[in-house]
Design a protein around this motif. Sequence first.
Motif, PDB file in Angstrom:
ATOM      1  N   GLY A 110       0.827  -1.197   0.000  1.00 44.82           N
ATOM      2  CA  GLY A 110       0.000   0.000   0.000  1.00 44.82           C
ATOM      3  C   GLY A 110       0.865   1.251   0.000  1.00 44.82           C
ATOM      4  O   GLY A 110       1.972   1.264   0.529  1.00 44.82           O
ATOM      5  N   LEU A 137      -8.040   5.743   0.067  1.00 39.50           N
ATOM      6  CA  LEU A 137      -7.966   4.285   0.010  1.00 39.50           C
ATOM      7  C   LEU A 137      -8.284   3.763  -1.384  1.00 39.50           C
ATOM      8  O   LEU A 137      -7.649   2.804  -1.854  1.00 39.50           O
ATOM      9  N   GLY A 140      -5.366   3.504  -3.366  1.00 45.28           N
ATOM     10  CA  GLY A 140      -4.289   2.662  -2.844  1.00 45.28           C
ATOM     11  C   GLY A 140      -3.449   3.278  -1.764  1.00 45.28           C
ATOM     12  O   GLY A 140      -2.420   2.702  -1.374  1.00 45.28           O
ATOM     13  N   THR A 142      -2.760   3.656   1.762  1.00 47.41           N
ATOM     14  CA  THR A 142      -3.175   2.956   2.976  1.00 47.41           C
ATOM     15  C   THR A 142      -2.592   3.555   4.251  1.00 47.41           C
ATOM     16  O   THR A 142      -2.998   3.181   5.348  1.00 47.41           O
ATOM     17  N   PRO A 169      -7.370   5.277   5.906  1.00 47.02           N
ATOM     18  CA  PRO A 169      -5.988   4.789   5.944  1.00 47.02           C
ATOM     19  C   PRO A 169      -5.458   4.826   7.376  1.00 47.02           C
ATOM     20  O   PRO A 169      -6.110   5.358   8.285  1.00 47.02           O
ATOM     21  N   ASP A 411      -1.233  -4.391   4.265  1.00 47.76           N
ATOM     22  CA  ASP A 411      -1.645  -3.222   3.492  1.00 47.76           C
ATOM     23  C   ASP A 411      -1.095  -3.413   2.084  1.00 47.76           C
ATOM     24  O   ASP A 411       0.129  -3.350   1.876  1.00 47.76           O
ATOM     25  N   VAL A 413      -1.876  -3.151  -2.462  1.00 48.99           N
ATOM     26  CA  VAL A 413      -2.643  -2.654  -3.604  1.00 48.99           C
ATOM     27  C   VAL A 413      -2.595  -3.713  -4.695  1.00 48.99           C
ATOM     28  O   VAL A 413      -1.515  -4.200  -5.047  1.00 48.99           O
ATOM     29  N   ILE A 429      -6.158   0.190 -10.292  1.00 46.25           N
ATOM     30  CA  ILE A 429      -6.371  -0.488  -9.009  1.00 46.25           C
ATOM     31  C   ILE A 429      -7.646  -1.318  -9.044  1.00 46.25           C
ATOM     32  O   ILE A 429      -8.743  -0.802  -9.277  1.00 46.25           O
ATOM     33  N   THR A 432      -7.984  -2.521  -3.001  1.00 45.55           N
ATOM     34  CA  THR A 432      -7.100  -1.999  -1.959  1.00 45.55           C
ATOM     35  C   THR A 432      -7.293  -2.865  -0.721  1.00 45.55           C
ATOM     36  O   THR A 432      -8.437  -3.121  -0.314  1.00 45.55           O
ATOM     37  N   ALA A 434      -6.445  -2.923   3.161  1.00 48.11           N
ATOM     38  CA  ALA A 434      -6.002  -2.070   4.260  1.00 48.11           C
ATOM     39  C   ALA A 434      -6.260  -2.784   5.573  1.00 48.11           C
ATOM     40  O   ALA A 434      -7.409  -3.121   5.890  1.00 48.11           O
TER      41      ALA A 434
END
Length: 481
Positions: A110, A137, A140, A142, A169, A411, A413, A429, A432, A434
């Motif tokens: 991330g 977020l 991406g 985080t 994040p 975390d 992506v 993306i 994501t 997180a």
Amino acid sequence: MTTFGGAPRAQLFQRDLNQTFTFVEGAPDELPKPAESGIEIGFRQASEIPEGRLVLTGARLITMNGDQVIEDGVVVVEGNRITAIGPRASVTVPADATVMDMAGKTIMPGLIDAHWHGSMGSDEIIPQQSRVNYGSLAFGVTTIHDPSNDTSEIFAHAELARAGRVVAPRIFSTGTILYGAATGFTAQVNSYDDALSNLRRMQAAGAFSVKSYNQPRRDQRQQIIGAARELGMTVVPEGGSLFQHNMTMIVDGHTTIEHSVPVARMYDDVRQLWSQTGTAYNPTVVVAFGGNWGENYWYAESNVWENERLGQYVPRRTLDARSRRRVVSPENEWNHISVTREARALNDLGVPVLIGAHGQREGLGSHWDIWSFAQGGMTPIQALRTATINPAKAMGMDRDLGSLEVGKLADLVVLDANPLDNIRNTTSIAFTIANGRVYDAGMNEVGRRERPRAPFWFEGADGEAWSAGASAAESHSHGED
């Protein structure tokens, strides 16, 4: 230093006025010293950790562990930490895990935006669903570090996020800056004890870093650095676009230099000096000093108002007002190219270079910084490091963040295209991840738990953003059917 937690708990201090002022009736001739401890008024709350195991299979893994790239890789997450990672043949998939097939995709850590600003509330009211944090977020990002925000709002938001009460994040901040100019919130630093007092106060509020800003004397800035070392905190400064100020900050041992050094070219004396220190460089390319900055370039380079992902999190009137009427320059006059060229030279000498989008455009600005570093001559892997392992190391977070390794926080992506082929692929993306939670492109939680995102106030009841209807509204305004 302690990366997460460890700050002093909140305490209430009180005593009678006649124990504080000699002129109050009943006061002793010599006042007692202030109490060293007060009444504990804090409480403990468990951090939110997802239940069960999650496995991501079949993706290319850009680990940021050196130059390691794993083809057809597998990542195993238990709770919110990575417990196994490697080529498919070397990783056992737990029988009870939720498995997500990521064949054809690329997974990287991330993004860590190390200089991020944005409202975390209004009048100390924290929103239950912040479009700014969702936007970050969705692109991406985080982890964010905000080197100037409202103390009460940002640390409250950070704590709510850690407890899983809001989606955001990882939030770190200096809180209110240690401002040296005469204001209503000036931080008086005339001794080492003054510096310790200011830093202890901020640490108790939730800060792991402080921002030394416009302290006029060098000894004051050194006292803040000394106090920070004693308390295990980092110190990020701002030079206010003053070259000599920046140079003394490097010599004195600040954690980073925030904002660009305001010269078109740095020569060997500066490069040799800087490379022998541990000070990182966050030039905040999108708002770089010295000329037409990077943000204007990226608005001119593409129709930002047409970005569908961005339109989910930014009201149409807000996005249009900034993006439709653009600042342009001849190609050889874009200042951010000079800034990133100099950053690349420092990076090649071992100076950690970091992204810091300044909150200029919800999440997308972080990618603008990455792409700008590539424009300045960085290879794709170098540019990706500015958003992952470099800020993690610079801010003392690399034990938990910045790379895909066993034991680190989950975390990540997930990209549809490989950024090593084209750095602009960082915005492709698909998901994501997180703190082990998986979010799709619309920020609906999927995977181990299904939880759709609620609409924002500027979306229709069916979740369709007002921005999607902008073209129709414009057509009617021009008399078209």
